[in-house]
Design an enzyme around this catalytic site. Structure first.
Site, PDB file in Angstrom:
ATOM      1  N   SER A 197      -5.528   7.587  -3.058  1.00 20.62           N
ATOM      2  CA  SER A 197      -4.651   8.567  -2.618  1.00 20.62           C
ATOM      3  C   SER A 197      -5.511  10.096  -2.302  1.00 20.62           C
ATOM      4  O   SER A 197      -6.245   9.824  -1.363  1.00 20.62           O
ATOM      5  CB  SER A 197      -3.553   8.869  -3.712  1.00 20.62           C
ATOM      6  OG  SER A 197      -2.727   9.848  -3.504  1.00 20.62           O
ATOM      7  N   ASP A 211       2.989   0.722   0.038  1.00 18.79           N
ATOM      8  CA  ASP A 211       2.819   2.008  -0.621  1.00 18.79           C
ATOM      9  C   ASP A 211       4.035   3.031   0.041  1.00 18.79           C
ATOM     10  O   ASP A 211       4.187   3.029   1.117  1.00 18.79           O
ATOM     11  CB  ASP A 211       1.451   2.465   0.139  1.00 18.79           C
ATOM     12  CG  ASP A 211       0.945   3.824  -0.204  1.00 18.79           C
ATOM     13  OD1 ASP A 211       1.832   4.731  -0.668  1.00 18.79           O
ATOM     14  OD2 ASP A 211      -0.418   3.932  -0.658  1.00 18.79           O
ATOM     15  N   HIS A 261       1.701   2.580  -4.364  1.00 21.15           N
ATOM     16  CA  HIS A 261       0.797   3.291  -4.194  1.00 21.15           C
ATOM     17  C   HIS A 261      -0.439   3.512  -5.225  1.00 21.15           C
ATOM     18  O   HIS A 261      -0.294   3.495  -6.500  1.00 21.15           O
ATOM     19  CB  HIS A 261       1.460   4.795  -4.418  1.00 21.15           C
ATOM     20  CG  HIS A 261       0.465   6.040  -4.139  1.00 21.15           C
ATOM     21  ND1 HIS A 261      -0.361   5.879  -2.895  1.00 21.15           N
ATOM     22  CD2 HIS A 261       0.208   7.224  -4.735  1.00 21.15           C
ATOM     23  CE1 HIS A 261      -0.795   6.970  -2.771  1.00 21.15           C
ATOM     24  NE2 HIS A 261      -0.772   7.687  -3.978  1.00 21.15           N
TER      25      HIS A 261
END
Length: 580
Positions: A218, A474, A510
């Protein structure tokens, strides 16, 4: 090895340290405790930044306890911590233009039994947390870099989520009022922290690291791209999962989607007491289960077997999904067995008709029980839980950052879900001069928050290795962005696979979670690629107990390959699948 072991020449480095008061007693032949405590005498000149200082350094005995800030809601329990020197340091301490006190705080753990390697653990979200310096390997691994003998560093990205929090200025996003804090958040602090960390490693062990790695997901993935592009001589290998490649473009999409969900909620009279559209009520878990089932019906078999996984993502087209959606569209009153035409329109608009980046059609779109909890899943980010308060991460985290970090000038926004939702709902997304659409339209930070045009030319030339895993479901950073970046690299450098490998993870949300095989040691593959030139042609991933198929294994294949069933053998075993 491609990286410099440390930034200050060896003779000069030791001369500087020897001149430091009290450092002469910290010769390397002393016991680890004395060498550790002596690091507090290392000054800014030796650390590569005149503002840098070591606040504390203490030898910690081996323990099986988790660090107090270990994010257990994200990851599985980890192995015990070995005996190590724990260091807290600080640099660039100052007062910002907003009157707030800022600094880049870093945290290190140096194991007594060192393997000669350095591990920089990337940040997450809005940063502002100094980090545990344990060295999370990604991929649901229960061991950690520290336990493997790596010297580990983390940092807070130049601001403190607690100290710099202003509830009237987007809460944890309040640092966006200060240009330097924006830049340090974007990645400007990474070089200074790397220099200081390698200098302290040399001071403690008497030599610098032989190999250096950066690992994150991320925001940490974006930071991995930053170091590969801007610090190519400092890192030999980078694992940058689900990288936040273009934060302005992503937040533009968040605003667009939030407005679509809000229109849907208002049409159904799903409105809170403060007048905000309750977007968490726009889809039930039963609704999302229908969506997932329809995507599987459309595309599951395109990888050679019907197994609950859409491996051949490139073959799953909107036209295929649209046909299945037609079968679950209500022709009358809305029930749990069908979706309203308006719900179908929103899904198609978000995934296929978006003006930004399309999302893959993947079965990870689901409710709370899809893959064992919705944490980090589609609902958790996009709309949040059903109820009387907006709880989605796009509202609670991304919305405030849009107001403070990605609009120019920043908007003073109270840190309340209803206020943020109303801000998102009324935001003029067409005002590109003010809003950061497509990487433009905001001040000071864009050079540090847009990485999808990076070429990694110097990193490639020096033999660096770069791996990125990205979940097909995601919900915040589209896997297609990472794939498109790889395609651009390949268009300019045909042998890009010698340096960069991207792996799509079907079903994964994610960084982790979802109906997927997300237990995978990609870091070990990166190390083998860097140090033994073992090419990672496939990574074997395992489904966790919370998945629909506990223990199942699948190969993760470097894009554009995907896992295809060979036509014989158990579909629970990766050996019966090939990368095609």
């Amino acid at each position: 090895m491609i990286g410099k072991t440390f930034l200050i020449g060896g003779a000069l480095f030791w001369a500087v340290l020897a001149a430091a008061p009290g450092f002469a007693s910290a010769a390397y032949d002393q016991d680890p405790g004395a060498r550790c405590e002596a690091l507090t005498e290392v000054g800014g000149r030796a650390l590569g930044n005149p503002t840098a200082t070591v606040i504390s350094a203490k030898l910690q005995a081996a323990t099986g306890e988790l660090p107090p800030d270990y994010p257990s809601q994200f990851y599985d329990p980890i192995a015990p911590l070995p005996t190590h020197c724990e260091i807290y340091g600080r640099l660039n301490e100052r007062v910002g233009i907003d009157g707030q006190a800022y600094a880049v705080n870093f945290h290190m753990r140096l194991p007594v039994d060192w393997n000669g390697r350095f591990f920089f653990q990337g940040g997450a979200g809005s940063n502002g947390i100094i980090g545990n310096a344990v060295g999370y390997l990604q991929g649901r691994q229960t061991t950690h870099a520290l336990g493997l003998g790596y010297a580990v560093v983390t940092n807070d990205g130049g601001h403190d989520m607690v100290a710099n929090n202003d509830p009237e200025r987007s809460g944890l996003g309040a640092f966006g009022w200060d240009p330097q804090a924006r830049r340090e958040y974007g990645g400007a602090a990474l070089g200074d922290v790397t220099t200081a960390a390698k200098s302290l490693i040399t001071a403690f062990y008497g030599r610098g690291p032989q190999y250096s790695y950066f690992v994150g997901c991320s925001k940490g993935g974006q930071e991995g791209m930053m170091v590969a592009e801007h610090l190519p001589e400092e890192f030999d290998g980078v694992l940058a999962n689900a990288p936040a490649m273009n934060i302005p473009k992503t937040t533009h999409m968040v605003a667009i989607e939030s407005q679509r969900f809000a229109r849907l909620a208002r049409k159904n009279n799903q409105v809170g007491t403060d007048g905000d559209a309750l977007i968490g009520n726009s889809f039930s878990d039963a609704d999302l289960a229908l969506v997932s089932q329809s995507i599987l019906a459309a595309c599951d078999g395109k990888d050679g077997v019907v197994d609950g996984i859409v491996s051949n993502l490139a073959a799953c087209k909107t036209r295929h999904v649209r046909k299945e959606f037609a079968k679950i569209t209500c022709t009358g009153t809305k029930t749990e067995a069908c979706l309203s035409p308006d719900q179908i329109d929103v899904l198609l608009a978000n995934n296929a008709d978006t003006p930004v980046t399309p999302w893959p059609w993947d079965a990870g779109i689901g409710g709370e029980k899809n893959g064992g909890g919705y944490y980090d899943g589609w609902r958790f980010w996009k709309i949040g839980a059903a109820g009387a308060v907006n709880s989605g991460v796009n509202v609670t985290l991304v919305g405030p950052l849009i107001a403070s970090l990605l609009t120019s000038p920043p908007v003073a926004l109270a840190d309340k879900p209803a206020t943020v939702m109303n801000f998102l709902e009324t935001l003029d997304i067409r005002d590109a001069a003010r809003f950061g659409a497509g990487g433009h339209g905001f001040a000071a930070a864009d050079d540090y928050l847009v990485t999808d045009q990076f070429q990694l030319s110097k990193f490639r030339a020096r033999g660096g290795k770069f791996i990125s895993l990205h979940g097909a479901s995601d919900p915040i950073f589209s896997m297609n962005d990472t794939i498109n970046w790889w395609r651009r690299l390949k268009g300019q450098k045909k042998d890009v696979q010698k340096t960069v490998r991207v792996y799509a993870v079907p079903g994964m949300a994610h960084c982790t979670g979802g109906p997927t095989t997300d237990d995978v040691n990609a870091f070990a593959a990166l190390v083998a690629w860097v140090e033994q030139n073992t090419v990672p042609d496939r990574l074997v991933a395992k489904a966790r107990a919370a998945s629909p198929w506990p223990g199942r294994t699948r190969p993760l294949c470097p894009y554009p390959a995907y896992a295809h069933y060979k036509g014989h053998g158990s579909i629970e075993d990766a050996e019966n699948f090939e990368c095609r």
